[in-house]
Scaffold this motif. Structure first.
Motif, PDB file in Angstrom:
ATOM      1  N   LEU A   1     -43.982  58.284  -8.269  1.00  0.00           N
ATOM      2  CA  LEU A   1     -44.962  59.482  -8.411  1.00  0.00           C
ATOM      3  C   LEU A   1     -46.225  58.091  -7.718  1.00  0.00           C
ATOM      4  N   ARG A   2     -46.973  59.576  -7.319  1.00  0.00           N
ATOM      5  CA  ARG A   2     -48.417  58.818  -6.813  1.00  0.00           C
ATOM      6  C   ARG A   2     -50.117  59.435  -7.514  1.00  0.00           C
ATOM      7  N   TRP A   3     -50.390  58.995  -7.823  1.00  0.00           N
ATOM      8  CA  TRP A   3     -51.686  59.391  -8.356  1.00  0.00           C
ATOM      9  C   TRP A   3     -53.153  59.343  -7.613  1.00  0.00           C
TER      10      TRP A   3
ATOM     11  N   ARG B   1     -39.735  57.978   5.191  1.00  0.00           N
ATOM     12  CA  ARG B   1     -40.872  57.484   4.281  1.00  0.00           C
ATOM     13  C   ARG B   1     -40.828  58.595   3.088  1.00  0.00           C
ATOM     14  N   PRO B   2     -41.345  58.224   1.949  1.00  0.00           N
ATOM     15  CA  PRO B   2     -41.823  59.535   0.451  1.00  0.00           C
ATOM     16  C   PRO B   2     -41.997  60.595   1.216  1.00  0.00           C
ATOM     17  N   LEU B   3     -42.057  61.846   1.316  1.00  0.00           N
ATOM     18  CA  LEU B   3     -43.388  62.586   0.933  1.00  0.00           C
ATOM     19  C   LEU B   3     -43.472  63.396   0.451  1.00  0.00           C
TER      20      LEU B   3
ATOM     21  N   ASP C   1     -31.821  46.260  -4.792  1.00  0.00           N
ATOM     22  CA  ASP C   1     -33.233  46.073  -4.843  1.00  0.00           C
ATOM     23  C   ASP C   1     -33.735  45.679  -3.743  1.00  0.00           C
ATOM     24  N   ARG C   2     -34.727  46.306  -2.896  1.00  0.00           N
ATOM     25  CA  ARG C   2     -35.545  46.171  -1.682  1.00  0.00           C
ATOM     26  C   ARG C   2     -35.465  44.470  -1.318  1.00  0.00           C
ATOM     27  N   SER C   3     -36.436  43.902  -2.159  1.00  0.00           N
ATOM     28  CA  SER C   3     -36.078  42.767  -2.268  1.00  0.00           C
ATOM     29  C   SER C   3     -35.357  41.771  -1.472  1.00  0.00           C
TER      30      SER C   3
ATOM     31  N   TRP D   1     -44.142  64.424 -17.578  1.00  0.00           N
ATOM     32  CA  TRP D   1     -44.462  64.816 -16.821  1.00  0.00           C
ATOM     33  C   TRP D   1     -43.160  65.207 -14.799  1.00  0.00           C
ATOM     34  N   VAL D   2     -43.034  63.580 -15.377  1.00  0.00           N
ATOM     35  CA  VAL D   2     -42.528  63.261 -13.944  1.00  0.00           C
ATOM     36  C   VAL D   2     -41.017  64.120 -14.342  1.00  0.00           C
ATOM     37  N   ILE D   3     -40.407  63.892 -14.769  1.00  0.00           N
ATOM     38  CA  ILE D   3     -38.779  64.732 -15.180  1.00  0.00           C
ATOM     39  C   ILE D   3     -38.775  65.995 -14.791  1.00  0.00           C
TER      40      ILE D   3
ATOM     41  N   LEU E   1     -31.164  59.251 -12.721  1.00  0.00           N
ATOM     42  CA  LEU E   1     -31.892  58.612 -13.717  1.00  0.00           C
ATOM     43  C   LEU E   1     -31.786  57.853 -13.640  1.00  0.00           C
ATOM     44  N   GLU E   2     -32.585  56.570 -12.342  1.00  0.00           N
ATOM     45  CA  GLU E   2     -32.508  55.148 -12.344  1.00  0.00           C
ATOM     46  C   GLU E   2     -33.343  54.523 -13.562  1.00  0.00           C
ATOM     47  N   LEU E   3     -32.520  53.614 -13.980  1.00  0.00           N
ATOM     48  CA  LEU E   3     -32.907  52.450 -14.933  1.00  0.00           C
ATOM     49  C   LEU E   3     -32.493  51.269 -14.693  1.00  0.00           C
TER      50      LEU E   3
ATOM     51  N   GLN F   1     -31.539  53.836   1.709  1.00  0.00           N
ATOM     52  CA  GLN F   1     -32.988  54.577   1.786  1.00  0.00           C
ATOM     53  C   GLN F   1     -33.880  54.163   2.288  1.00  0.00           C
ATOM     54  N   GLY F   2     -35.241  54.308   2.638  1.00  0.00           N
ATOM     55  CA  GLY F   2     -35.721  53.218   2.903  1.00  0.00           C
ATOM     56  C   GLY F   2     -36.318  54.060   4.633  1.00  0.00           C
ATOM     57  N   TYR F   3     -37.951  53.043   4.638  1.00  0.00           N
ATOM     58  CA  TYR F   3     -38.892  53.531   5.424  1.00  0.00           C
ATOM     59  C   TYR F   3     -38.356  53.903   7.282  1.00  0.00           C
ATOM     60  N   HIS F   4     -36.741  53.278   7.523  1.00  0.00           N
ATOM     61  CA  HIS F   4     -36.341  53.777   9.011  1.00  0.00           C
ATOM     62  C   HIS F   4     -35.826  55.169   8.882  1.00  0.00           C
TER      63      HIS F   4
ATOM     64  N   GLU G   1     -31.735  49.687  -1.229  1.00  0.00           N
ATOM     65  CA  GLU G   1     -33.232  50.292  -0.906  1.00  0.00           C
ATOM     66  C   GLU G   1     -34.526  50.250  -0.222  1.00  0.00           C
ATOM     67  N   GLY G   2     -35.058  50.511   0.540  1.00  0.00           N
ATOM     68  CA  GLY G   2     -36.515  49.407   1.608  1.00  0.00           C
ATOM     69  C   GLY G   2     -35.868  49.261   2.918  1.00  0.00           C
ATOM     70  N   VAL G   3     -35.058  50.146   3.584  1.00  0.00           N
ATOM     71  CA  VAL G   3     -34.038  49.573   4.538  1.00  0.00           C
ATOM     72  C   VAL G   3     -35.446  50.319   5.631  1.00  0.00           C
ATOM     73  N   GLU G   4     -35.901  49.259   6.481  1.00  0.00           N
ATOM     74  CA  GLU G   4     -36.732  49.509   7.365  1.00  0.00           C
ATOM     75  C   GLU G   4     -36.088  49.464   8.854  1.00  0.00           C
TER      76      GLU G   4
HETATM   77  N1  LIG Z   1     -40.627  54.881 -14.405  1.00  0.00           N
HETATM   78  C1  LIG Z   1     -41.674  55.273 -13.229  1.00  0.00           C
HETATM   79  N2  LIG Z   1     -41.556  53.522 -12.264  1.00  0.00           N
HETATM   80  C2  LIG Z   1     -41.568  54.649 -11.019  1.00  0.00           C
HETATM   81  C3  LIG Z   1     -41.818  55.872 -10.392  1.00  0.00           C
HETATM   82  N3  LIG Z   1     -42.079  56.521  -8.850  1.00  0.00           N
HETATM   83  C4  LIG Z   1     -42.562  54.741  -9.563  1.00  0.00           C
HETATM   84  N4  LIG Z   1     -41.816  54.463  -9.899  1.00  0.00           N
HETATM   85  C5  LIG Z   1     -41.444  52.401  -9.786  1.00  0.00           C
HETATM   86  O1  LIG Z   1     -42.901  51.594  -9.322  1.00  0.00           O
HETATM   87  C6  LIG Z   1     -42.239  50.956  -7.646  1.00  0.00           C
HETATM   88  C7  LIG Z   1     -43.080  51.479  -6.726  1.00  0.00           C
HETATM   89  O2  LIG Z   1     -42.966  52.208  -6.689  1.00  0.00           O
HETATM   90  P1  LIG Z   1     -43.538  52.785  -5.204  1.00  0.00           P
HETATM   91  O3  LIG Z   1     -44.929  52.386  -4.697  1.00  0.00           O
HETATM   92  O4  LIG Z   1     -43.349  54.342  -4.932  1.00  0.00           O
HETATM   93  O5  LIG Z   1     -42.460  52.382  -4.463  1.00  0.00           O
HETATM   94  C8  LIG Z   1     -40.883  52.774  -3.712  1.00  0.00           C
HETATM   95  C9  LIG Z   1     -41.337  53.202  -2.570  1.00  0.00           C
HETATM   96  O6  LIG Z   1     -41.771  54.324  -1.980  1.00  0.00           O
HETATM   97  C10 LIG Z   1     -41.158  51.827  -1.522  1.00  0.00           C
HETATM   98  N5  LIG Z   1     -39.890  52.377  -0.381  1.00  0.00           N
HETATM   99  C11 LIG Z   1     -38.869  53.427  -0.139  1.00  0.00           C
HETATM  100  N6  LIG Z   1     -38.601  52.375   1.777  1.00  0.00           N
HETATM  101  C12 LIG Z   1     -39.011  51.245   1.738  1.00  0.00           C
HETATM  102  C13 LIG Z   1     -39.343  50.872   2.543  1.00  0.00           C
HETATM  103  O7  LIG Z   1     -38.786  51.220   3.352  1.00  0.00           O
HETATM  104  N7  LIG Z   1     -40.084  49.561   2.476  1.00  0.00           N
HETATM  105  C14 LIG Z   1     -40.821  49.150   1.546  1.00  0.00           C
HETATM  106  N8  LIG Z   1     -41.184  48.180   1.376  1.00  0.00           N
HETATM  107  N9  LIG Z   1     -40.905  49.806   0.729  1.00  0.00           N
HETATM  108  C15 LIG Z   1     -40.209  51.535   0.343  1.00  0.00           C
HETATM  109  O8  LIG Z   1     -39.794  51.613  -3.377  1.00  0.00           O
HETATM  110  C16 LIG Z   1     -39.796  52.045  -4.024  1.00  0.00           C
HETATM  111  C17 LIG Z   1     -38.907  52.325  -4.172  1.00  0.00           C
HETATM  112  O9  LIG Z   1     -38.675  51.939  -5.885  1.00  0.00           O
HETATM  113  P2  LIG Z   1     -37.325  52.050  -6.763  1.00  0.00           P
HETATM  114  O10 LIG Z   1     -37.270  52.858  -7.893  1.00  0.00           O
HETATM  115  O11 LIG Z   1     -36.933  50.995  -6.756  1.00  0.00           O
HETATM  116  O12 LIG Z   1     -36.013  52.438  -5.546  1.00  0.00           O
HETATM  117  C18 LIG Z   1     -41.197  51.070  -7.945  1.00  0.00           C
HETATM  118  O13 LIG Z   1     -40.584  49.821  -8.877  1.00  0.00           O
HETATM  119  C19 LIG Z   1     -40.692  52.685  -9.004  1.00  0.00           C
HETATM  120  O14 LIG Z   1     -39.614  52.254  -9.233  1.00  0.00           O
HETATM  121  C20 LIG Z   1     -42.120  56.792 -11.529  1.00  0.00           C
HETATM  122  O15 LIG Z   1     -42.163  57.731 -11.570  1.00  0.00           O
HETATM  123  N10 LIG Z   1     -41.504  56.652 -13.251  1.00  0.00           N
END
Ligand SMILES: Nc1nc2c(ncn2[C@@H]2O[C@H](COP(=O)(O)O[C@H]3[C@@H](O)[C@H](n4cnc5c(=O)[nH]c(N)nc54)O[C@@H]3COP(=O)(O)O)[C@@H](O)[C@H]2O)c(=O)[nH]1
Length: 945
Positions: free
Chosen positions: A585-587, A786-788, A726-728, A616-618, A672-674, A780-783, A760-763
């Motif tokens: 989601l983006r605002w 990126r999200p598009l 988790d990407r951490s 709305w997202v779903i 669905l990611e929970l 999944q990750g920027y490497h 996630e967060g593979v860079e």
């Molecule tokens: N309830 C909802 N939560 C949502 C929704 N959309 C997103 N989110 C949650 O917000 C948290 C932040 O999300 P976002 O800023 O979109 O970050 C996501 C990716 O952009 C980011 N990402 C992906 N690859 C990388 C990377 O290589 N490096 C880096 N630093 N960040 C990266 O990770 C986030 C993906 O998170 P996840 O869902 O855990 O896979 C986040 O907790 C979202 O879950 C929504 O619609 N509803």
């Protein structure tokens, strides 16, 4: 002395007159005074003028005779006696004169004083007698007329019947009744002849279908000298109706469920004169016990109730009123009476009685009292609610201005309460709240107020502190009390709480402002690490107002459609296949530009706005995915993040079903990611929602795995398909041994439970390479990308893969996965190659055992899939030999024939890893082969599973 009577003598002959006069003058006493009229005309004229007591008229008078004079006198209404004088005695004339009304007849030649005196006396005496008779007759006639009028006009009907029952007389009312009921009338009349000395009642049916009630009486009488019956009929219809009305009114009053009391308004003490049965039932007093007493005894000792003054005023002013009083029954139990006072007036308008209608409103009052309690108290803990607290706070603030007292407000929020509620159920949560209420109340003084303002929040008002530091002491006491372990099924539960403290400033302040400040301070205490307190300051206010601002802007964003989804692909490590897309989601804020979800999702969760946004997202994610699938751009699931707040909603599964239905997306293409905490609530709504989602066919994955409980036993029970690390943990995976061992453990646990793992967060390439070696399934990750935004993502799908993505299927040195397929049927080999090619393996084929040995000698093969029935050597024989030659290989039989003994022997000897049957399912076969490679790789690395 009596006056002489004036006598007019009408005589045209003067000599005769003088002669007559001399004789009258001789009379003693001199009772007569004579006047003379000399002609007939003069005589008439003077007679008409009146004034004479007697007339004497000569028979012959020129113009007329005495007879004419008599006729004129009668015609003029002259009733005084007239004596006629004549020259000769003649019987005929005598009779004629008397018949014409003459009082006497005197002959001139025979006159003497005596005869005149005698004649005059007789004439006058007769006249007096006639006059008296006439007067009496007139009186009788007048009376008769009056009587007839009375009879005619009387309201009773009067009928006189002769002996033959024929009516000889009917008065007006009788005629009217007869006309009203011409049919019944004769019957009635006939009956009357039998005689009714006592009044009898009858009903008369009228022509118009009505009825008249009659009271009859008859008695014998005479009519015109004949025996007759006099009948009197009285129409008593109105009286009967009135009597009936009275009777009904009495019955109504007696059978009323409300107590009715009548008191005498004319007596000073207004004693009770009547009480109905309901009054007896309601109060327990009998009528005999209350009649004659004033009603005040019902109030027992409570004579200063609010309603009594109002009642007294109304009675004094003779006004109607309604009051509610607490009365006492005879047995002493109190009850509430709603009393309606009405007035009874006499015809002059004077109030003679008061009527009190009493309703027993005890139930209603109790219900109102309960409703008032419910409106001001929390049903779970019995504490005052926020409404009551605000009220008390307002009073305390008003008082503090006068007494300069220090007022403090403490906002308490339990820590970790949500976890208790989610994981142990609502009943456990409720017990924790009740116990918290008890502990907080026990930490306060009398006069302090504690309220439960909702959820796990409590507010304390300290209205009378000596100094500000006392508020901190109370906060510490509460912290210690709540820090003590709670108990659940014999086990301790540790919660704690965060407290925000604010002190009311000296100047005028609104209760809501104090509550807001304490709330802000509480959130600050939470942020500072929980289980502590924080004092409100202006700086805190600034950050809170920023949150408030964000919340308002979010509301506008929802209305203004300012949200957008970005899409990030997920890839399978090894094959490079795109195995998923995550919707993020983006605002797009008009002023601040693009804002990431981390900045607004937590607040949206707090305010509940996430529900609308998440819906709305779903819908949007399903719509996009369905379009891309239809256009052949993707064949993998789309992953959507679900907030716990949204997931807990009752209709969440229905919402998902509706989104799938509207978009046409297949359920297995939605993931669905929970997070763990949301899914791990064992009972209640979460479990039920998960079951319904699984029934729909939707995939589930655990997001941010490793950051929560990460309980193996829970994980085993969860019906999920995938675990997301988790990407951490990924960012430092290549140089932090702690993170790498966590990642390794997560992969091992997930594989053990037959779950796929995504990082996630593979860079970087290094992170990817490390994950590949740890046998992580997906990345999944920027490497990789990126999200598009949607349009860029579509371009991404139709352009050649980036080198980073390509590297996923070109394994590094020594990492190439080689698979040997052995079957004597060429078409089977082709079908197997087709199914397994997309997983990125190096595929080698052989049509029999001999050729296969040759291939094995020239290639480093890790996995072998062999047919069982082949010319020369069976599959198990072949693989038995391969085990000795190439022990590191993982060997599987794929056969249409099940020779159980042979297969069991081969497995027991360790010759084969798995036995697969023909015909196969591509997906199942791919999974088996993938697992076989993982199995071999683990063995080679000596990894323990
Ligand atoms: N309830 C909802 N939560 C949502 C929704 N959309 C997103 N989110 C949650 O917000 C948290 C932040 O999300 P976002 O800023 O979109 O970050 C996501 C990716 O952009 C980011 N990402 C992906 N690859 C990388 C990377 O290589 N490096 C880096 N630093 N960040 C990266 O990770 C986030 C993906 O998170 P996840 O869902 O855990 O896979 C986040 O907790 C979202 O879950 C929504 O619609 N509803």
């Amino acid at each position: 002395m009596t006056l002489p009577i004036d006598v007019l003598v009408i005589e045209d002959d003067s000599e005769d007159y003088l002669l007559f006069k001399d004789m009258v003058d001789e009379l003693r006493p001199r009772s007569y005074r004579l006047s003379r009229a000399e002609s007939f005309e003069e005589g008439l004229e003077r007679m008409r003028m009146g004034g004479f007591g007697l007339y004497v008229v000569d028979y012959y008078l020129g113009a007329g005779t005495a007879q004419d004079f008599l006729a004129a006198a009668t015609a003029s209404g002259v009733r005084q006696p007239i004596v006629v004088l004549t020259g000769r005695s003649d019987d005929a004339i005598d009779a004629q004169m008397v018949a014409a009304g003459a009082a006497d007849y005197l002959v001139k030649g025979e006159l003497s004083a005596d005869t005149i005196a005698r004649s005059f006396r007789h004439a006058l005496a007769r006249h007096q007698m006639l006059d008296a008779l006439l007067t009496a007759q007139r009186q009788v006639a007048r009376r008769e007329r009056t009587l007839w009028t009375v009879l005619e006009d009387t309201i009773d009907a009067l009928i006189v019947l002769d002996a033959g029952a024929r009516p000889v007389y009917e008065n007006g009312q009788a005629k009217r009744l007869r006309q009203l009921a011409p049919l019944d009338w004769p019957v009635l009349v006939a009956e009357l002849l039998t005689g009714h000395s006592q009044p009898a009642e009858r009903e008369l049916r009228t022509l118009h279908g009505g009825a008249r009630a009659l009271e009859l009486r008859s008695s014998p009488t005479e009519w015109d000298g004949m025996p007759a019956t006099m009948v009197m009929i009285r129409d008593v219809t109105a009286r009967k109706a009135a009597e009936r009305g009275l009777h009904i009114s009495h019955r109504v009053i007696e059978s009323s469920v409300n107590g009715i009391v009548i008191t005498d308004a004319s007596s000073e003490d207004m004693p009770i004169t009547y009480a109905n049965a309901a009054f007896e039932r309601m109060t327990g007093y009998s009528r005999d016990e209350v009649i004659g007493r004033n009603c005040r005894f019902l109030q027992g000792e409570e004579h200063d109730q609010a309603g009594i003054g109002q009642l007294r005023d109304a009675l004094r002013a003779r006004r109607e009123t309604v009051v509610v009083l607490r009365n006492y029954r005879k047995d002493g139990t109190p009850f509430y009476n709603e009393i309606h006072i009405g007035l009874v007036r006499d015809p002059d308008g004077e109030v003679t009685h008061f009527v009190g209608v009493q309703l027993d409103v005890t139930e209603r009052m109790r219900y109102q009292a309960e409703a008032a309690f419910r409106a001001t108290h929390d049903p779970l803990t019995g504490l005052p609610n926020r409404v009551l607290l605000q009220d008390r706070l307002k009073q305390a603030l008003a008082l503090s201005r006068r007494h300069a007292a220090v007022i403090a407000v403490l906002f308490i929020d339990l820590d970790h309460f949500k976890t208790v509620n989610d994981s142990l159920g609502h009943e456990a949560g409720d017990r924790v709240l009740q116990e918290t209420a008890r502990r907080v109340s026990a930490s306060l003084r009398e006069g302090d107020t504690v309220c439960r303002s909702g959820g796990d929040e409590f507010i304390v008002m300290l209205p009378d502190l000596t100094q500000e530091s006392d508020a901190v002491s109370v906060a510490s006491r509460i912290l210690n009390a709540v820090d003590e372990p709670f108990e659940h099924e014999g086990r301790p539960l540790f919660l704690g709480c965060s407290i925000g403290v604010t002190i009311a400033p000296r100047e005028v302040v609104e209760p809501s402002l104090l509550l807001q400040q304490a709330d802000i301070a509480m959130h600050s205490a939470k942020k500072a690490g929980r289980n502590g307190y924080c004092l409100y300051s202006d700086d805190l206010d600034r950050s809170a107002s920023e949150r408030l601002d964000l919340r308002n802007r979010l509301r506008q964003a929802i209305a203004g459609n300012e949200f957008e989804l970005h899409f990030q692909p997920q890839f399978e490590i090894g094959s490079g296949r795109m195995c998923g897309v995550e919707a993020l989601l983006r605002w797009n804020d008009p002023q601040l530009g693009q804002i990431g979800p981390s900045h607004f999702v937590p607040l949206a969760e707090d305010t509940g706005q996430i529900v609308q946004i998440g819906t709305w997202v779903i819908h949007e994610a399903c719509r996009h995915a369905a379009g891309w699938v239809a256009r052949g751009l993707i064949d993998c699931p789309i992953a959507v993040n679900i907030s716990g707040v949204q997931f807990q909603r009752q209709n969440f599964a229905e919402l998902v079903a509706a989104a799938l239905d509207q978009s046409g997306l297949k359920p297995q293409l939605l993931e669905l990611e929970l997070t763990e905490s949301v899914m791990m609530a064992p009972s209640g709504r979460a479990g039920e929602t998960i079951r319904r989602l699984r029934q729909l066919g939707v995939r589930l994955s655990i997001d941010d795995f490793g950051t929560g409980f990460s309980s193996l036993s829970y994980l085993k029970r969860l019906p999920v398909d995938k675990v997301k690390i988790d990407r951490s943990f990924i960012s430092d995976i290549t140089h932090d041994s702690g993170d790498s061992s966590i990642v390794l453990s997560i992969i091992a646990i997930a594989h053990h439970l037959k779950l796929r793992v995504i990082a996630e967060g593979v860079e970087s390439e290094a992170q990817l390479s490390y994950l590949r070696r740890q046998l992580c399934d997906e990345a999944q990750g920027y490497h990789l990308s990126r999200p598009l935004p949607a349009d860029e993502f579509e371009r991404f799908l139709s352009t050649p893969r980036s080198p980073a993505v390509q590297s996923l299927c070109t394994p590094a040195e020594g990492e190439c996965r080689t698979l040997l397929l052995v079957d004597d049927e060429a078409n089977v080999l082709r079908a197997l190659s087709r199914a397994l090619r997309r997983d990125g393996y190096r595929l080698l084929t052989a049509s029999g055992a001999e050729e296969a040995f040759d291939v094995l000698a020239r290639n480093d093969v890790q996995v072998i899939v062999s047919d069982q029935r082949m010319p020369g050597m069976t599959g198990t024989q072949f693989l038995g030999q391969v085990k000795d030659l190439y022990p590191h290989t993982v060997r599987m039989i794929l056969s249409g024939y099940t020779d159980l003994q042979t297969v069991t022997d081969a497995i027991n000897r360790g010759a084969i890893y798995r036995f697969l049957t023909k015909p196969w399912e591509d997906e199942a076969l791919r999974a088996h082969v993938r697992e076989a490679f993982l199995h071999g790789e683990r063995h080679r690395q000596g990894a323990s599973v």
